[in-house]
Motif scaffolding. Structure first.
Motif, mmCIF file in Angstrom:
data_model
loop_
_atom_site.group_PDB
_atom_site.id
_atom_site.type_symbol
_atom_site.label_atom_id
_atom_site.label_comp_id
_atom_site.label_asym_id
_atom_site.label_seq_id
_atom_site.Cartn_x
_atom_site.Cartn_y
_atom_site.Cartn_z
ATOM 1 N N ILE A 369 117.942 -61.213 22.307
ATOM 2 C CA ILE A 369 118.928 -60.666 21.382
ATOM 3 C C ILE A 369 118.285 -60.266 20.062
ATOM 4 O O ILE A 369 118.719 -59.309 19.408
ATOM 5 N N ALA A 370 117.220 -60.960 19.653
ATOM 6 C CA ALA A 370 116.550 -60.641 18.387
ATOM 7 C C ALA A 370 115.168 -60.055 18.585
ATOM 8 O O ALA A 370 114.710 -59.257 17.758
ATOM 9 N N ILE A 371 114.475 -60.434 19.669
ATOM 10 C CA ILE A 371 113.083 -60.003 19.856
ATOM 11 C C ILE A 371 112.985 -58.505 20.114
ATOM 12 O O ILE A 371 112.167 -57.804 19.498
ATOM 13 N N TYR A 372 113.811 -57.975 21.000
ATOM 14 C CA TYR A 372 113.706 -56.554 21.357
ATOM 15 C C TYR A 372 114.000 -55.627 20.173
ATOM 16 O O TYR A 372 113.238 -54.681 19.922
ATOM 17 N N PRO A 373 115.078 -55.832 19.408
ATOM 18 C CA PRO A 373 115.264 -54.983 18.216
ATOM 19 C C PRO A 373 114.142 -55.150 17.202
ATOM 20 O O PRO A 373 113.739 -54.185 16.554
ATOM 21 N N GLY A 374 113.605 -56.371 17.070
ATOM 22 C CA GLY A 374 112.498 -56.583 16.135
ATOM 23 C C GLY A 374 111.246 -55.837 16.550
ATOM 24 O O GLY A 374 110.554 -55.257 15.706
ATOM 25 N N LEU A 375 110.937 -55.829 17.844
ATOM 26 C CA LEU A 375 109.763 -55.097 18.321
ATOM 27 C C LEU A 375 109.931 -53.597 18.125
ATOM 28 O O LEU A 375 108.972 -52.908 17.727
ATOM 29 N N VAL A 376 111.120 -53.080 18.397
ATOM 30 C CA VAL A 376 111.357 -51.649 18.195
ATOM 31 C C VAL A 376 111.218 -51.284 16.724
ATOM 32 O O VAL A 376 110.585 -50.270 16.382
ATOM 33 N N LEU A 377 111.763 -52.109 15.833
ATOM 34 C CA LEU A 377 111.641 -51.847 14.397
ATOM 35 C C LEU A 377 110.183 -51.902 13.963
ATOM 36 O O LEU A 377 109.721 -51.057 13.167
ATOM 37 N N LEU A 378 109.431 -52.854 14.469
ATOM 38 C CA LEU A 378 108.014 -52.969 14.118
ATOM 39 C C LEU A 378 107.231 -51.742 14.568
ATOM 40 O O LEU A 378 106.450 -51.176 13.786
ATOM 41 N N VAL A 379 107.438 -51.320 15.812
ATOM 42 C CA VAL A 379 106.713 -50.145 16.327
ATOM 43 C C VAL A 379 107.092 -48.898 15.542
ATOM 44 O O VAL A 379 106.229 -48.064 15.218
ATOM 45 N N MET A 380 108.359 -48.750 15.203
ATOM 46 C CA MET A 380 108.807 -47.574 14.460
ATOM 47 C C MET A 380 108.142 -47.500 13.093
ATOM 48 O O MET A 380 107.613 -46.446 12.695
ATOM 49 N N ILE A 381 108.142 -48.599 12.364
ATOM 50 C CA ILE A 381 107.585 -48.597 11.011
ATOM 51 C C ILE A 381 106.077 -48.384 11.052
ATOM 52 O O ILE A 381 105.519 -47.611 10.254
ATOM 53 N N VAL A 382 105.386 -49.032 11.989
ATOM 54 C CA VAL A 382 103.936 -48.870 12.088
ATOM 55 C C VAL A 382 103.580 -47.431 12.446
ATOM 56 O O VAL A 382 102.657 -46.835 11.863
ATOM 57 N N ALA A 383 104.314 -46.840 13.385
ATOM 58 C CA ALA A 383 104.017 -45.466 13.796
ATOM 59 C C ALA A 383 104.209 -44.488 12.639
ATOM 60 O O ALA A 383 103.355 -43.610 12.398
ATOM 61 N N ILE A 384 105.299 -44.620 11.909
ATOM 62 C CA ILE A 384 105.543 -43.710 10.786
ATOM 63 C C ILE A 384 104.500 -43.911 9.691
ATOM 64 O O ILE A 384 104.017 -42.936 9.087
ATOM 65 N N ASN A 385 104.121 -45.137 9.419
ATOM 66 C CA ASN A 385 103.097 -45.392 8.401
ATOM 67 C C ASN A 385 101.741 -44.828 8.796
ATOM 68 O O ASN A 385 101.005 -44.306 7.945
ATOM 69 N N VAL A 386 101.391 -44.920 10.077
ATOM 70 C CA VAL A 386 100.114 -44.360 10.529
ATOM 71 C C VAL A 386 100.118 -42.842 10.382
ATOM 72 O O VAL A 386 99.111 -42.241 9.960
ATOM 73 N N VAL A 387 101.233 -42.207 10.711
ATOM 74 C CA VAL A 387 101.332 -40.752 10.517
ATOM 75 C C VAL A 387 101.202 -40.404 9.038
ATOM 76 O O VAL A 387 100.494 -39.444 8.665
ATOM 77 N N GLY A 388 101.848 -41.178 8.176
ATOM 78 C CA GLY A 388 101.720 -40.937 6.740
ATOM 79 C C GLY A 388 100.306 -41.135 6.234
ATOM 80 O O GLY A 388 99.823 -40.358 5.394
ATOM 81 N N ASP A 389 99.606 -42.155 6.725
ATOM 82 C CA ASP A 389 98.211 -42.374 6.315
ATOM 83 C C ASP A 389 97.316 -41.224 6.766
ATOM 84 O O ASP A 389 96.394 -40.815 6.042
ATOM 85 N N ARG A 390 97.583 -40.698 7.964
ATOM 86 C CA ARG A 390 96.779 -39.573 8.439
ATOM 87 C C ARG A 390 97.024 -38.327 7.592
ATOM 88 O O ARG A 390 96.065 -37.601 7.240
ATOM 89 N N LEU A 391 98.262 -38.080 7.229
ATOM 90 C CA LEU A 391 98.539 -36.943 6.360
ATOM 91 C C LEU A 391 97.900 -37.125 4.986
ATOM 92 O O LEU A 391 97.388 -36.163 4.399
ATOM 93 N N ARG A 392 97.897 -38.330 4.483
ATOM 94 C CA ARG A 392 97.256 -38.587 3.191
ATOM 95 C C ARG A 392 95.766 -38.303 3.260
ATOM 96 O O ARG A 392 95.178 -37.712 2.337
ATOM 97 N N ASP A 393 95.130 -38.699 4.359
ATOM 98 C CA ASP A 393 93.694 -38.420 4.500
ATOM 99 C C ASP A 393 93.420 -36.934 4.631
ATOM 100 O O ASP A 393 92.411 -36.429 4.120
ATOM 101 N N MET A 394 94.312 -36.206 5.301
ATOM 102 C CA MET A 394 94.093 -34.771 5.480
ATOM 103 C C MET A 394 94.275 -34.005 4.174
ATOM 104 O O MET A 394 93.581 -33.009 3.933
ATOM 105 N N PHE A 395 95.181 -34.448 3.322
ATOM 106 C CA PHE A 395 95.439 -33.758 2.065
ATOM 107 C C PHE A 395 94.549 -34.246 0.925
ATOM 108 O O PHE A 395 94.682 -33.759 -0.202
ATOM 109 N N ASN A 396 93.681 -35.211 1.203
ATOM 110 C CA ASN A 396 92.775 -35.711 0.183
ATOM 111 C C ASN A 396 91.496 -34.895 0.191
ATOM 112 O O ASN A 396 90.689 -34.997 1.129
#
Length: 401
Positions: A369-396
């Motif tokens: 009841i709590a683990i599955y939504p937590g894992l989805v939230l974790l994967v979502m935030i990590v994926a978006i942050n990695v995309v943002g870090d890659r864009l930051r490196d490309m624009f630097n």
């Protein structure tokens, strides 16, 4: 333009982790858009939710509860006959006959129906039913998986007049619905709730970050263009805003305005506009010293045209990087506020609300009841942050030397 886009994606795909993260992010975006079509059920529709389905483990099939059939019997000298109709429309016949002194035999003829439970209600207090469990208070006997004939002990003699009710429950039938990730404490399908939770989290994060970008960019351009007291006032306002914890601002706004998606978006805008204002001001100040701005002023272009058509395009690369990271931050903030119970109502389950609902079952072996939504939230935030870090490196530009 097509060549620039192709070159951009070619450079972005040089990082495999960023490419995988982009694919995961696009998958979440697809879930946001297609949630009503790919979700097994609508968790917002209270008519499709049954409390009898609450807290079912993953892989459980949903069953359709069969209504209990009640047939009254009025016996005289131990003899009675009654008929009823099963939920499927088949006849069911009850025959009560004396078996011996003080003993009755109840014969049940239920065609095309698997009887899983029978309850006899209204028998005399001193009566008993062979193999049945008596209720501690009521005059009621329950027999699970009964035989076709029940034996009732009425005492030394069979009463001349005997009235009682027979409640028959049949076998439940499957509905064809399988809860792949189980159900929560309210009987909602966890997979459907997670898909709709992704939808709410992405909408809230994107809308809040875009709103903060619009307001912050506008104020940053004003501060850089006018300078002086206007610049000082806006920057002191930014400093004051940044001195207050983000979660505290969100709690204050939602406590004053109440729960709701629009209130959370407003809270996110009030929290995140400062980052865009600071970045826009710093980039715009550097652009104002360049020759193309002086040339635009000599051509007597308006201030609005210079800011929107000349300065703003050069501010977009760092703003897009901040926007990507701000979306992840907004999703985290919404989940935190919903977990604390001040975000969204129970009828609109976000990922944070689902985690909060499952927290009380963490120590009851109902981890899904709590683990599955937590894992989805974790994967979502990590994926978006990695995309943002890659864009930051490309624009630097310093990393391209």
């Amino acid at each position: 333009m097509n060549a620039r886009i192709a070159a951009f994606f070619r450079e972005f795909s040089e990082s495999r982790i960023a490419l995988v993260s982009l694919g995961i992010t696009l998958f979440f975006v697809a879930c946001t858009v297609l949630a009503p079509f790919i979700s097994p059920i609508n968790p917002y529709d209270l008519r499709s939710i049954r409390l009898s389905d609450a807290r079912l483990p993953p892989g459980t099939q949903q069953v359709e509860p069969v209504p209990e059939l009640s047939i009254p019997l009025a016996a005289r000298d131990g003899k009675a006959r009654a008929e009823g109709v099963t939920p499927a429309g088949d006849p069911i016949v009850l025959q009560l006959v004396p078996d011996s002194d003080g003993r009755l035999a109840l014969e049940i003829d239920a065609r095309n129906m698997v009887v899983t439970e029978i309850r006899l209600r209204g028998l005399p207090i001193d009566a008993s039913v062979q193999g049945a469990r008596k209720h501690p208070i009521r005059s009621e006997w329950t027999l699970a998986n009964p035989a076709s004939t029940l034996h009732i002990e009425t005492g030394p003699q069979i009463p001349a007049n005997l009235q009682f009710s027979v409640l028959i429950k049949g076998e439940s039938e499957g509905t064809g619905m399988t809860f792949l990730l189980g159900t929560d404490g309210y009987g909602r399908d966890m997979l459907s709730a997670i898909i709709y939770g992704i939808r709410i989290s992405m909408i809230v994060g994107a809308a809040g970050a875009l709103g903060a970008m619009a307001i912050g960019t506008f104020l940053g351009l004003i501060a850089a263009w006018f300078g002086g007291r206007v610049d000082s006032f806006i920057m002191r306002l930014v400093d004051f805003q940044l001195s207050i914890p983000s979660l505290m601002v969100g709690l204050l706004v939602l406590t004053m305005l109440g729960k709701g998606v629009d209130r959370i978006i407003l809270a996110i805008i009030l929290i995140q506009w400062t980052y865009f204002a600071r970045t826009t001001r710093s980039v715009a100040l550097a652009e104002l010293r360049k020759d193309y701005v002086d040339a635009a002023r000599c051509l007597r272009f308006s201030a609005l045209r210079i800011n929107l058509l000349h300065i703003l395009p050069n501010c977009l690369p760092p703003l897009l990087v901040i926007l990507t990271i701000s979306i992840a931050g907004a999703i985290t903030l919404e989940a935190s506020l919903s977990f604390l119970g001040v975000g969204l109502p129970l009828t609109q389950p976000s990922l944070g609300m689902l985690i909060a609902n499952g927290y009380e079952y963490m120590f009851s072996n109902m981890h899904w009841i709590a683990i599955y939504p937590g894992l989805v939230l974790l994967v979502m935030i990590v994926a978006i942050n990695v995309v943002g870090d890659r864009l930051r490196d490309m624009f630097n530009p310093q990393l391209k030397r």
